[in-house]
Design an enzyme around this catalytic site. Sequence first.
Site, mmCIF file in Angstrom:
data_model
loop_
_atom_site.group_PDB
_atom_site.id
_atom_site.type_symbol
_atom_site.label_atom_id
_atom_site.label_comp_id
_atom_site.label_asym_id
_atom_site.label_seq_id
_atom_site.Cartn_x
_atom_site.Cartn_y
_atom_site.Cartn_z
ATOM 1 C CB SER A 5 -0.943 0.012 1.208
ATOM 2 O OG SER A 5 -0.224 0.170 2.418
ATOM 3 C CE LYS A 22 -3.128 2.032 4.752
ATOM 4 N NZ LYS A 22 -2.964 1.133 3.589
#
Length: 234
Positions: free
Chosen positions: A48, A118
């Site tokens: 990701s 993230k």
Amino acid sequence: MGDTAHERAAVKRRPFWKELPLLVAVALVVAFLIKTFLFQAFSIPSLSMQNTLQRGDRVLVDKLTPWFGAEPERGEVVVFHDPSDWLDGEPVPERNAVQNFFSTIGLMPSADEKDLIKRVIAVGGDTVECRGTGPVEVNGKALDEPYIFPGNTPCGDKPFGPVTVPKGKLWVMGDHRQKSSDSRYHMDDPKTHGFVPVDEVVGRAVVVAWPLTRWSTLPVPDTFGQPGISGGTP
């Protein structure tokens, strides 16, 4: 004939093998304290955050700064606890005894910890949106995001917004927009609405430490420092 000072010191000196357990114990205590209060290693579990981070990379997470009241800022890469089963259904890697030992002293994350990594795009008070193919806009300012995975659009397959981030919360996105189940995909979650509570943040990832061939720092991209992006946020 009396002993010399050198001879008395030699008699009192312990053999190394007797001191070794104490040295090991001290090293483990120091490592535990570093893990708890200063830095912790985190292994990248997914795709990701490509290409900034690759699966299997080890990053060092700064856990000290939050102790002094600092909160995550736009553009930082942060590790945070799973806020509401974002990892539900994800496979849990098996650990051997050696890996469990390294997780105890902070050289690897605990297998019991469900953490994600993230990039912070917006903080409490910000308005964030991404229409069509982008760009992502924060408080009306378009982001220049060269870190996005090649071939992805800023919105990925999930345009959104405008969304106003509540105080004490974060809007996060992965750099590989089409491989990241981030804030965009949890907007319907009745508990989080896609936002990450600041209290769930473990710390900021500051360095890619392993493998050595990928050693690099993780600075805040310049686009997050453009004039006016802070809007009404202090």
